[in-house]
Design an enzyme around this catalytic site. Structure first.
Site, PDB file in Angstrom:
ATOM      1  CG  ASP A  60      -1.918   1.058   1.295  1.00  8.59           C
ATOM      2  OD1 ASP A  60      -1.624   2.183   0.846  1.00  8.59           O
ATOM      3  OD2 ASP A  60      -3.032   0.778   1.775  1.00  8.59           O
ATOM      4  CE  LYS A 107      15.810  15.007  -1.939  1.00 10.32           C
ATOM      5  NZ  LYS A 107      16.269  14.457  -0.660  1.00 10.32           N
ATOM      6  CE1 TYR A 147      -9.013   9.478  -9.244  1.00  9.92           C
ATOM      7  CE2 TYR A 147     -10.027  11.161 -10.608  1.00  9.92           C
ATOM      8  CZ  TYR A 147      -9.237  10.032 -10.487  1.00  9.92           C
ATOM      9  OH  TYR A 147      -8.666   9.472 -11.609  1.00  9.92           O
TER      10      TYR A 147
HETATM   11  P1  NAD Z   1      -7.899   1.071 -11.420  1.00 13.96           P
HETATM   12  O1  NAD Z   1      -8.800   1.337 -10.279  1.00 13.96           O
HETATM   13  O2  NAD Z   1      -8.227  -0.067 -12.326  1.00 13.96           O
HETATM   14  O3  NAD Z   1      -6.404   0.875 -10.926  1.00 13.96           O
HETATM   15  C1  NAD Z   1      -5.880   1.488  -9.785  1.00 13.96           C
HETATM   16  C2  NAD Z   1      -4.928   0.515  -9.119  1.00 13.96           C
HETATM   17  O4  NAD Z   1      -4.368   1.139  -7.960  1.00 13.96           O
HETATM   18  C3  NAD Z   1      -5.613  -0.773  -8.633  1.00 13.96           C
HETATM   19  O5  NAD Z   1      -4.849  -1.895  -8.993  1.00 13.96           O
HETATM   20  C4  NAD Z   1      -5.664  -0.593  -7.104  1.00 13.96           C
HETATM   21  O6  NAD Z   1      -5.722  -1.804  -6.420  1.00 13.96           O
HETATM   22  C5  NAD Z   1      -4.390   0.191  -6.869  1.00 13.96           C
HETATM   23  N1  NAD Z   1      -4.375   0.965  -5.618  1.00 13.96           N
HETATM   24  C6  NAD Z   1      -5.355   1.775  -5.118  1.00 13.96           C
HETATM   25  N2  NAD Z   1      -4.972   2.310  -3.950  1.00 13.96           N
HETATM   26  C7  NAD Z   1      -3.703   1.844  -3.700  1.00 13.96           C
HETATM   27  C8  NAD Z   1      -2.770   2.053  -2.651  1.00 13.96           C
HETATM   28  N3  NAD Z   1      -3.039   2.853  -1.597  1.00 13.96           N
HETATM   29  N4  NAD Z   1      -1.583   1.398  -2.707  1.00 13.96           N
HETATM   30  C9  NAD Z   1      -1.293   0.580  -3.746  1.00 13.96           C
HETATM   31  N5  NAD Z   1      -2.133   0.343  -4.769  1.00 13.96           N
HETATM   32  C10 NAD Z   1      -3.336   0.984  -4.756  1.00 13.96           C
HETATM   33  O7  NAD Z   1      -7.816   2.430 -12.264  1.00 13.96           O
HETATM   34  P2  NAD Z   1      -7.146   2.734 -13.669  1.00 13.96           P
HETATM   35  O8  NAD Z   1      -8.214   3.148 -14.596  1.00 13.96           O
HETATM   36  O9  NAD Z   1      -6.186   1.654 -14.049  1.00 13.96           O
HETATM   37  O10 NAD Z   1      -6.352   4.066 -13.296  1.00 13.96           O
HETATM   38  C11 NAD Z   1      -4.966   4.064 -13.021  1.00 13.96           C
HETATM   39  C12 NAD Z   1      -4.538   5.488 -12.699  1.00 13.96           C
HETATM   40  O11 NAD Z   1      -4.845   6.352 -13.795  1.00 13.96           O
HETATM   41  C13 NAD Z   1      -5.242   6.071 -11.463  1.00 13.96           C
HETATM   42  O12 NAD Z   1      -4.312   6.833 -10.732  1.00 13.96           O
HETATM   43  C14 NAD Z   1      -6.293   6.977 -12.052  1.00 13.96           C
HETATM   44  O13 NAD Z   1      -6.588   8.054 -11.198  1.00 13.96           O
HETATM   45  C15 NAD Z   1      -5.623   7.449 -13.330  1.00 13.96           C
HETATM   46  N6  NAD Z   1      -6.625   7.843 -14.336  1.00 13.96           N
HETATM   47  C16 NAD Z   1      -7.329   6.910 -15.022  1.00 13.96           C
HETATM   48  C17 NAD Z   1      -8.269   7.317 -15.949  1.00 13.96           C
HETATM   49  C18 NAD Z   1      -9.063   6.328 -16.761  1.00 13.96           C
HETATM   50  O14 NAD Z   1      -9.913   6.758 -17.571  1.00 13.96           O
HETATM   51  N7  NAD Z   1      -8.849   5.041 -16.664  1.00 13.96           N
HETATM   52  C19 NAD Z   1      -8.513   8.668 -16.164  1.00 13.96           C
HETATM   53  C20 NAD Z   1      -7.775   9.594 -15.423  1.00 13.96           C
HETATM   54  C21 NAD Z   1      -6.816   9.167 -14.527  1.00 13.96           C
END
Ligand code: NAD
Ligand code: UDP
Length: 318
Positions: A60, A107, A147
């Site tokens: 995490d 860093k 968020y």
């Molecule tokens: P997702 O929810 O499928 O993946 C997020 C991953 O982060 C998951 O595997 C989850 O288990 C992990 N995670 C969450 N909290 C955590 C923590 N505290 N420690 C370790 N792991 C943790 O989402 P995604 O669509 O794959 O998005 C990935 C990133 O891209 C995110 O940061 C999201 O904000 C960003 N993003 C995605 C989109 C989109 O359209 N898919 C758009 C804008 C931004």
């Protein structure tokens, strides 16, 4: 071929990670994933678990941990509104404290830090399409704020690390991305509509369906991330990655119906608070700095995503 870079991917077991990691392994990089499986799942990585260049660790990012790496690509954060709103304080901690921990690690390693930021930093935008120079229109105390403001705080922290310590920071503002490895119950609009249509359920439109989004197929996004990683130096400014073809949510229901070749029924629900009215990226910076332009049309990306979800749902029935 020699292994090129060691790339740490926090959040790599989620939707974007599952797609990006396959590309990095194909390009012969070593990949280490840290994930706490909040929304990600090990099954997204099944056939690559045994790859000698791949390692998956349950971690995490709200806790500080050290590891050697050349590049960090931070994807860790629930991305779908129902998931990030479920525990807003968790989302904020992951977005801000988690990113601070990763910046400390970047860093220490003198590593490149690539961060998945979002079009949500523009909030409900008053400027259209959205350029990176636009500061946004964000409610600081709404249900999306954990968020939106978390991601804005992360951009601030990363930029201050760049200014204070010279850390190589590369911020990507992702616009709505879809494709294989989304969860069927992820809650985002493309997966909801496809799964509902495949299950002969009505498609849930929030509001009147006139709000717009611009949908990027995940293989295009992955190419954009890869181009960002391969830049010789940081661009120094955030870069939008998204597909500039803009659709209303009503138009999306029609396209899903055409792709699945079914008559679609609609179920209108209340529009959630602060839901952005319009969203479309200006991608001129991505085009000039990364030489990146998305190529997959929504119609074609939807067909590939429908195929993926058909297989997932068929397996569930076995
Ligand atoms: P997702 O929810 O499928 O993946 C997020 C991953 O982060 C998951 O595997 C989850 O288990 C992990 N995670 C969450 N909290 C955590 C923590 N505290 N420690 C370790 N792991 C943790 O989402 P995604 O669509 O794959 O998005 C990935 C990133 O891209 C995110 O940061 C999201 O904000 C960003 N993003 C995605 C989109 C989109 O359209 N898919 C758009 C804008 C931004
Ligand atoms: N939406 C919808 N029905 C759904 C899920 C979402 O009409 O079943 C709408 C939502 O209100 C928003 C748009 O589709 O206007 C995109 O929602 P999503 O959750 O995919 O992403 P975001 O709002 O974060 O851009």
């Amino acid at each position: 071929m020699n292994v090129q870079k060691t790339v740490l991917i926090p959040g790599g077991a989620g939707f974007i990670g599952a797609n990006l990691i396959r590309k990095l392994l194909e390009e012969n990089h070593k990949v280490i994933v840290w994930d706490n499986f909040y929304t990600g799942q090990e099954s997204n990585l099944t056939e690559i678990i045994s790859n000698g260049n791949f390692k998956l660790e349950n971690h995490d990012i709200r806790e500080y941990k050290e590891i050697e790496c050349d590049v960090i690509i931070n994807l860790a954060c629930p991305a779908s509104p129902p998931h990030y709103q479920k525990d807003p304080i968790y989302t904020w901690e992951t977005s801000a404290l988690g990113v601070l921990n990763l910046l400390k690690l970047a860093k220490k390693n003198n590593a490149i830090f690539i961060h998945a930021s979002t079009s949500e930093v523009y909030g409900d935008p008053l400027e259209h399409p959205q350029k990176e120079t636009y500061w946004g229109n964000v409610n600081p105390i709404g249900i999306r704020s954990c968020y939106d403001e978390g991601k804005r705080a992360a951009e601030t922290l990363a930029t201050d690390y760049m200014r204070t310590y010279g850390t190589d920071v590369r911020l990507i503002r992702i616009f709505n991305t879809y494709g294989p490895f989304m969860l069927p119950d992820d809650g985002r609009v493309v997966s909801n509509f496809i799964v509902q249509a495949l299950q002969n359920k009505p498609l849930t439109i929030y509001g009147d369906g006139a709000q717009t989004r611009s949908f990027c197929f995940v293989s295009d996004l992955v190419e954009g991330f890869y181009a960002m990683m391969n830049l010789k130096t940081s661009p120094g400014v955030p870069i939008n990655l998204g597909n500039p073809d803009e659709f209303t949510i009503s138009e999306l229901t029609t396209l899903v119906g055409e792709t699945i070749q079914k008559e679609i029924k609609l179920d209108y629900k209340e529009l959630p608070a602060d839901d952005p009215t319009r969203r479309c990226p200006d991608i001129s910076q991505a085009q000039s700095i990364l030489q990146w332009t998305p190529g997959v049309k929504l119609k074609d990306g939807l067909a590939l995503t429908v195929e993926y979800f058909s297989n997932v749902l068929a397996k569930r029935q076995v």
